[in-house]
Write an enzyme that holds these catalytic residues in place. Structure first.
Site, PDB file in Angstrom:
ATOM      1  N   LYS A  12     -34.397   0.533  33.608  1.00  0.00           N
ATOM      2  CA  LYS A  12     -35.470   1.300  34.249  1.00  0.00           C
ATOM      3  C   LYS A  12     -36.803   0.579  34.290  1.00  0.00           C
ATOM      4  O   LYS A  12     -37.244   0.015  33.284  1.00  0.00           O
ATOM      5  CB  LYS A  12     -35.651   2.622  33.505  1.00  0.00           C
ATOM      6  CG  LYS A  12     -34.507   3.556  33.700  1.00  0.00           C
ATOM      7  CD  LYS A  12     -34.790   4.835  32.970  1.00  0.00           C
ATOM      8  CE  LYS A  12     -33.756   5.896  33.315  1.00  0.00           C
ATOM      9  NZ  LYS A  12     -33.942   7.083  32.474  1.00  0.00           N
TER      10      LYS A  12
ATOM     11  N   GLY B  46     -32.727  -4.914  22.672  1.00  0.00           N
ATOM     12  CA  GLY B  46     -31.422  -4.613  22.086  1.00  0.00           C
ATOM     13  C   GLY B  46     -30.265  -5.087  22.953  1.00  0.00           C
ATOM     14  O   GLY B  46     -29.371  -5.806  22.494  1.00  0.00           O
TER      15      GLY B  46
ATOM     16  N   ARG C 222     -29.022  -7.317  11.140  1.00  0.00           N
ATOM     17  CA  ARG C 222     -30.306  -6.931  10.533  1.00  0.00           C
ATOM     18  C   ARG C 222     -30.317  -7.151   9.022  1.00  0.00           C
ATOM     19  O   ARG C 222     -31.352  -7.516   8.457  1.00  0.00           O
ATOM     20  CB  ARG C 222     -30.622  -5.477  10.871  1.00  0.00           C
ATOM     21  CG  ARG C 222     -31.082  -5.379  12.307  1.00  0.00           C
ATOM     22  CD  ARG C 222     -31.447  -3.985  12.693  1.00  0.00           C
ATOM     23  NE  ARG C 222     -32.174  -4.001  13.945  1.00  0.00           N
ATOM     24  CZ  ARG C 222     -32.223  -2.982  14.788  1.00  0.00           C
ATOM     25  NH1 ARG C 222     -31.602  -1.855  14.507  1.00  0.00           N
ATOM     26  NH2 ARG C 222     -32.916  -3.079  15.905  1.00  0.00           N
TER      27      ARG C 222
ATOM     28  N   GLY D 100     -38.235  -2.584  20.718  1.00  0.00           N
ATOM     29  CA  GLY D 100     -39.485  -1.875  21.020  1.00  0.00           C
ATOM     30  C   GLY D 100     -40.708  -2.603  20.477  1.00  0.00           C
ATOM     31  O   GLY D 100     -41.741  -2.700  21.154  1.00  0.00           O
TER      32      GLY D 100
HETATM   33  P1  ADP Z   1     -33.075  -4.261  26.649  1.00  0.00           P
HETATM   34  O1  ADP Z   1     -32.396  -3.352  25.652  1.00  0.00           O
HETATM   35  O2  ADP Z   1     -32.641  -5.671  26.516  1.00  0.00           O
HETATM   36  O3  ADP Z   1     -34.571  -4.091  26.644  1.00  0.00           O
HETATM   37  P2  ADP Z   1     -32.700  -2.362  28.772  1.00  0.00           P
HETATM   38  O4  ADP Z   1     -32.386  -1.316  27.759  1.00  0.00           O
HETATM   39  O5  ADP Z   1     -33.948  -2.242  29.533  1.00  0.00           O
HETATM   40  O6  ADP Z   1     -32.585  -3.814  28.121  1.00  0.00           O
HETATM   41  O7  ADP Z   1     -31.538  -2.394  29.870  1.00  0.00           O
HETATM   42  C1  ADP Z   1     -30.203  -2.626  29.545  1.00  0.00           C
HETATM   43  C2  ADP Z   1     -29.300  -1.797  30.393  1.00  0.00           C
HETATM   44  O8  ADP Z   1     -29.559  -1.982  31.764  1.00  0.00           O
HETATM   45  C3  ADP Z   1     -27.853  -2.161  30.187  1.00  0.00           C
HETATM   46  O9  ADP Z   1     -27.189  -1.065  29.592  1.00  0.00           O
HETATM   47  C4  ADP Z   1     -27.326  -2.420  31.595  1.00  0.00           C
HETATM   48  O10 ADP Z   1     -26.053  -1.881  31.841  1.00  0.00           O
HETATM   49  C5  ADP Z   1     -28.372  -1.727  32.451  1.00  0.00           C
HETATM   50  N1  ADP Z   1     -28.393  -2.255  33.816  1.00  0.00           N
HETATM   51  C6  ADP Z   1     -28.574  -3.508  34.221  1.00  0.00           C
HETATM   52  N2  ADP Z   1     -28.450  -3.616  35.561  1.00  0.00           N
HETATM   53  C7  ADP Z   1     -28.166  -2.389  36.020  1.00  0.00           C
HETATM   54  C8  ADP Z   1     -27.902  -1.834  37.313  1.00  0.00           C
HETATM   55  N3  ADP Z   1     -27.909  -2.594  38.400  1.00  0.00           N
HETATM   56  N4  ADP Z   1     -27.657  -0.512  37.390  1.00  0.00           N
HETATM   57  C9  ADP Z   1     -27.645   0.256  36.292  1.00  0.00           C
HETATM   58  N5  ADP Z   1     -27.892  -0.198  35.050  1.00  0.00           N
HETATM   59  C10 ADP Z   1     -28.139  -1.500  34.911  1.00  0.00           C
HETATM   60 MG    MG Z   2     -31.915  -1.280  25.732  1.00  0.00          MG
END
Ligand code: ADP
Ligand code: MG
Length: 397
Positions: free
Chosen positions: A199, A355, A35, A378
């Site tokens: 999620k 992230g 950053r 976000g």
């Molecule tokens: P980003 O930060 O890129 O937007 P998210 O925060 O939505 O992504 O999701 C990232 C998290 O999702 C990671 O910590 C990863 O471990 C988790 N994840 C991915 N697949 C699974 C799964 N099958 N079960 C539980 N957690 C998962």
């Molecule tokens: Mg995330």
């Protein structure tokens, strides 16, 4: 778009909101300086034009309403000073005669960083009086904090109104807005969105919005099990949001209505515990046995997803395919990273944000083979939802 690229702010005191919200390791060292580095083009341009640069930033979420050592930006000032090869003046207070004098006496090309702006509770409230007092420190305002652009805070949005003719996008912010507009409004087809992560609840807005513009929506990560359950499959101990089953159903029927190809993984790598040492198994179908949980997408899904990605002209990726932090469940994520890089080499425009997704593409080794990596998690998601970000609106209006 009014950016500092087309302006010379020589001799002006320029207030620049940057995103220096960096992680620290246990020893108190900056663990990832991305950053800070991302803000350098803007800082260097202003310095070489002969402006005096007054940086405003936040770090973490201080709660006490005053100084808290663990959230101080002082280490960032020292770090930045090494990166730009000149002293960075650091001030502990943001308001009052001391800081006013320091600002007044800044020479052309000098750089100053104000202490964590969130030590003032007014900041996150978007307080107007506070913003006006800050505004007195400078002659112009630049917003380069894309990571905070979805916040309507004093230093990210409110302050802009006090510079009706002297407010600009910084170079990073301009690049983000250009790329995201390209993605949303000027994309070539087929357009594929690969959405994973933990999620479904954190991605509903984005999924709904993407259904209006993409040709293919490829689902991975933990969120897929809520779709599985909605389809009547057993999910075992997999991550599943029972209160979002209706959302999953509605997304699937909207995809059908709009003619979007919605892909769900046909197979999974499962584990008997959420850990690196767990026993693992491959299941060639969507039913997950009791006592087991889905950790990554399987080979059939990988092949299908890579094929879809390789046939796309525009690709958006947010959310890892599996629990990529554990090496043995990073296979699906790394395969998608490679496919996105290959598609980009063939001429596709590819954008990655979030992230964890950014960490994942860096770890895969393909970070420099994609078209664009967003610095805002976000903020990017809200932009893709079609929301007007306060930090962008404040400069544009
Ligand atoms: P980003 O930060 O890129 O937007 P998210 O925060 O939505 O992504 O999701 C990232 C998290 O999702 C990671 O910590 C990863 O471990 C988790 N994840 C991915 N697949 C699974 C799964 N099958 N079960 C539980 N957690 C998962
Ligand atoms: Mg995330």
């Amino acid at each position: 778009m009014k950016t500092i690229q087309d302006t010379n702010l020589k001799g002006k005191k320029v207030l620049v909101r940057v995103d220096f919200n960096v992680p620290f390791d246990k020893q108190g060292n900056i663990a990832d300086d991305t950053r800070i580095r991302e803000a350098l083009p803007t800082i260097n341009k202003l310095v070489s034009d002969g402006a005096s640069v007054i940086l405003m930033a936040h770090l973490g979420r201080p709660k006490k309403g005053g100084f808290e050592a663990e959230f101080s930006l002082k280490p960032v000032a020292e770090y930045l000073s090494k990166l730009i090869n000149q002293e960075v003046v650091f001030t502990q207070s943001l308001l009052g005669s001391e800081v006013e004098n320091l600002c007044k006496n800044l020479r052309e090309g000098q750089v100053m960083l104000l202490e964590n702006i969130r030590f003032y509770p007014e900041e996150t409230k978007g307080d107007k009086d506070f913003a006006q007092k800050l505004a007195l420190l400078g002659d112009a305002y630049v917003n380069d904090a894309f990571g905070a652009a979805h916040r309507e805070h004093s230093s990210t949005a409110t302050i802009a109104q006090f510079f009706p003719n002297d407010k600009y996008f910084g170079l990073l912010m301009a690049r983000e807005v250009e790329n995201l507009n390209k993605l949303m409004k000027e994309h070539s087809k087929p357009f594929t969105a690969v959405i994973g992560g933990s999620k479904i609840s954190s991605k509903i807005g984005v999924l709904e919005s993407l259904l209006n513009i993409v040709d293919n929506l490829v689902i991975g990560g933990g969120m897929r099990y809520t779709f599985y359950k909605a389809l009547g499959y057993n999910v075992g101990d997999s991550l599943c949001e029972d209160d979002k089953i209706d959302v999953a159903k509605s997304l699937m029927s909207k995809a059908k209505e709009k003619g979007v190809n919605l892909y769900l993984p046909e197979d999974s790598i499962i584990a008997d515990d959420f850990s690196e040492d767990a026993n693992t198994k491959y299941v060639p179908e969507m039913n997950i046995p009791d006592g087991w949980q889905g950790m990554d997408i399987g080979e059939k899904s990988i092949n299908k997803y890579c094929e879809v990605v390789l046939n796309s002209k525009t690709i958006l990726w947010n959310g890892p395919m599996g629990v990529f932090e554990m090496k043995k469940f990073a296979v699906g994520t790394n395969a998608i990273a490679k496919a996105v890089a290959q598609a980009t080499e063939k001429g596709a425009f590819s954008a990655i944000g979030g992230g964890d997704s950014v960490d994942a593409i860096k770890e895969s080794g393909y970070a420099d083979k994609v078209s664009y990596i967003s610095t805002g998690g976000g903020a990017m998601l809200e932009f893709l939802e079609g929301k007007v970000l306060p930090g962008i609106k404040a400069i544009e209006q």
